[in-house]
Design a protein around this motif. Structure first.
Motif, PDB file in Angstrom:
ATOM      1  N   LYS A  55       0.824  -1.207   0.000  1.00 48.01           N
ATOM      2  CA  LYS A  55       0.000   0.000   0.000  1.00 48.01           C
ATOM      3  C   LYS A  55       0.861   1.261   0.000  1.00 48.01           C
ATOM      4  N   ALA A  56       2.005   1.206   0.680  1.00 49.90           N
ATOM      5  CA  ALA A  56       2.890   2.374   0.721  1.00 49.90           C
ATOM      6  C   ALA A  56       3.424   2.690  -0.666  1.00 49.90           C
ATOM      7  N   LEU A  57       3.774   1.659  -1.438  1.00 45.25           N
ATOM      8  CA  LEU A  57       4.209   1.879  -2.814  1.00 45.25           C
ATOM      9  C   LEU A  57       3.080   2.485  -3.639  1.00 45.25           C
ATOM     10  N   ALA A  58       1.891   1.934  -3.513  1.00 47.29           N
ATOM     11  CA  ALA A  58       0.748   2.419  -4.285  1.00 47.29           C
ATOM     12  C   ALA A  58       0.425   3.872  -3.943  1.00 47.29           C
ATOM     13  N   HIS A  59       0.448   4.216  -2.665  1.00 45.53           N
ATOM     14  CA  HIS A  59       0.120   5.581  -2.250  1.00 45.53           C
ATOM     15  C   HIS A  59       1.192   6.579  -2.678  1.00 45.53           C
ATOM     16  N   SER A  60       2.398   6.092  -2.951  1.00 45.30           N
ATOM     17  CA  SER A  60       3.490   6.985  -3.339  1.00 45.30           C
ATOM     18  C   SER A  60       3.389   7.409  -4.799  1.00 45.30           C
ATOM     19  N   ILE A  61       2.521   6.750  -5.554  1.00 42.49           N
ATOM     20  CA  ILE A  61       2.393   7.016  -6.982  1.00 42.49           C
ATOM     21  C   ILE A  61       1.026   7.637  -7.256  1.00 42.49           C
ATOM     22  N   PRO A  98     -11.239  -4.934 -11.419  1.00 43.61           N
ATOM     23  CA  PRO A  98     -10.266  -4.143 -10.646  1.00 43.61           C
ATOM     24  C   PRO A  98      -8.835  -4.269 -11.146  1.00 43.61           C
ATOM     25  N   ILE A  99      -8.574  -5.203 -12.074  1.00 42.20           N
ATOM     26  CA  ILE A  99      -7.228  -5.340 -12.621  1.00 42.20           C
ATOM     27  C   ILE A  99      -6.826  -4.115 -13.445  1.00 42.20           C
ATOM     28  N   PHE A 100      -7.812  -3.304 -13.835  1.00 43.17           N
ATOM     29  CA  PHE A 100      -7.535  -2.125 -14.658  1.00 43.17           C
ATOM     30  C   PHE A 100      -7.114  -0.955 -13.761  1.00 43.17           C
ATOM     31  N   ALA A 101      -5.871  -1.023 -13.286  1.00 42.97           N
ATOM     32  CA  ALA A 101      -5.296   0.025 -12.446  1.00 42.97           C
ATOM     33  C   ALA A 101      -3.785   0.005 -12.632  1.00 42.97           C
ATOM     34  N   HIS A 136      -8.202  -6.207 -24.238  1.00 44.38           N
ATOM     35  CA  HIS A 136      -8.360  -4.909 -23.572  1.00 44.38           C
ATOM     36  C   HIS A 136      -7.037  -4.544 -22.905  1.00 44.38           C
ATOM     37  N   PRO A 137      -6.365  -3.478 -23.369  1.00 44.36           N
ATOM     38  CA  PRO A 137      -5.077  -3.100 -22.776  1.00 44.36           C
ATOM     39  C   PRO A 137      -5.247  -2.528 -21.375  1.00 44.36           C
ATOM     40  N   LEU A 138      -4.282  -2.799 -20.525  1.00 46.76           N
ATOM     41  CA  LEU A 138      -4.278  -2.272 -19.172  1.00 46.76           C
ATOM     42  C   LEU A 138      -3.559  -0.926 -19.146  1.00 46.76           C
ATOM     43  N   PRO A 139      -3.830  -0.109 -18.142  1.00 49.78           N
ATOM     44  CA  PRO A 139      -3.143   1.184 -18.068  1.00 49.78           C
ATOM     45  C   PRO A 139      -1.643   0.995 -17.832  1.00 49.78           C
ATOM     46  N   LYS A 140      -0.869   1.976 -18.255  1.00 45.75           N
ATOM     47  CA  LYS A 140       0.574   1.932 -18.043  1.00 45.75           C
ATOM     48  C   LYS A 140       0.983   3.117 -17.198  1.00 45.75           C
TER      49      LYS A 140
END
Length: 313
Positions: A55-61, A98-101, A136-140
């Motif tokens: 979660k810390a990595l995710a919140h940093s971006i 939810p994989i589309f993140a 369906h492409p995922l976000p980059k």
């Protein structure tokens, strides 16, 4: 120039270490995976901070974030999405899962059966999902940070080898030192500090840094050293399956990313040695073991093997 990649690496490490206390090596592994554009698996006993680190990595971006809580009744469509019939248009429409993140926390990934775990395979290897014949492409950028308990724990399944091969790194958190644990008691008593963590870099910056990492110099002698290690896993009497070509390429990219986290534009033997075990331990299968193996035993074998491979001068 790698200046932006150096700055982003430093900002991410500094920000994550605000809440992941006393674990600089774990933080570095997370940043390496992000800069390499690949995925990381955190394996350890419950309650030592695996989810907190992710979660810390995710919140940093400054990007989109999804948390997938893996359970025995989770279905593949709960991850990837599905086609839904719209009565107003009388047509089927794709409803993204939810994989589309940009950052996916796959929490306790080995609590779900292999069929559900495998729903991540295409997403992790190709950055897309296919539903009813349509891609369906995922976000980059896109990164999966998965956590799992040791497979010996009740209610867990071992991950398929094909899925393990999609993770750049497998590492553990470990119990904190007593002084760090005291600090955790003080900082966490009023709530989760990670929930107030600010983002320090946008997705465009991450994408540029990932491109810059590919330009890190990798001397030919070090490429040979890396391949010597990979080939040694294939010839080792203790392994019935060695490291794949995909694994060797991930190892290569990880070494480039580690150099950036050390503020260097070139790879050294120390980068290769430091990443050998976390990059390769989940990609080999010990002789006579089919349902999974002790992580510690495999890592010990790899560490011994590493000592036998000559280091270029």
């Amino acid at each position: 120039m790698l200046q932006e990649a150096f700055e982003i690496s430093g900002l991410l490490r500094q920000n994550i270490e605000r809440v992941v206390l006393g674990k600089p090596d774990v933080v570095q592994m997370l940043v390496i995976a992000m800069l390499a554009g690949e995925h990381v698996l955190l394996e350890d006993v419950p309650g030592v901070g695996k989810t907190l680190a992710a979660k810390a990595l995710a919140h940093s971006i400054q990007g989109s974030f999804s948390r997938l809580q893996f359970t025995p009744d989770l279905l593949p469509s709960d991850i990837t999405g599905s086609m839904i019939y719209r009565s107003d248009t009388r047509e089927f429409e794709f409803s993204p899962g939810p994989i589309f993140a940009n950052v996916i926390l796959a929490d306790e990934i080995n609590r779900a059966p292999p069929r559900t775990q495998s729903a991540l395979l295409e997403a992790m290897s190709e950055g897309q999902v296919s539903i009813d014949g349509k891609t369906h492409p995922l976000p980059k950028p896109f990164i999966v940070v998965a956590t799992q308990n040791p497979f010996e724990f009740e209610g867990t399944y071992s991950l398929p080898e094909s899925q393990l091969d999609r993770f750049l790194l497998r590492t553990s958190i470990g119990y904190p030192a007593r002084s760090v644990e005291q600090q955790v008691m003080l900082t966490h008593r009023m709530g989760e500090p990670v929930d107030t963590l600010d983002s320090v870099v946008g997705v465009d910056g991450i994408a540029r840094a990932q491109n810059e990492v590919r330009n890190v110099r990798f001397d030919e002698s070090l490429v040979d050293y890396l391949l010597d290690i990979v080939e040694a896993t294939r010839d080792h009497d203790g392994f019935q399956v060695g490291v794949s070509t995909r694994g060797a390429l991930s190892f290569y990219r990880g070494c480039q990313a580690r150099a950036v986290t050390e503020q260097r534009d070139y790879v050294t033997p120390d980068d290769v040695k430091a990443l050998a075990v976390p990059s390769l331990s989940h990609r080999v299968l010990p002789e006579g073991v089919f349902q999974g193996a002790s992580r510690q035993a495999v890592e010990t074998q790899l560490a011994d093997l590493l000592q036998q491979v000559p280091v270029p001068m």
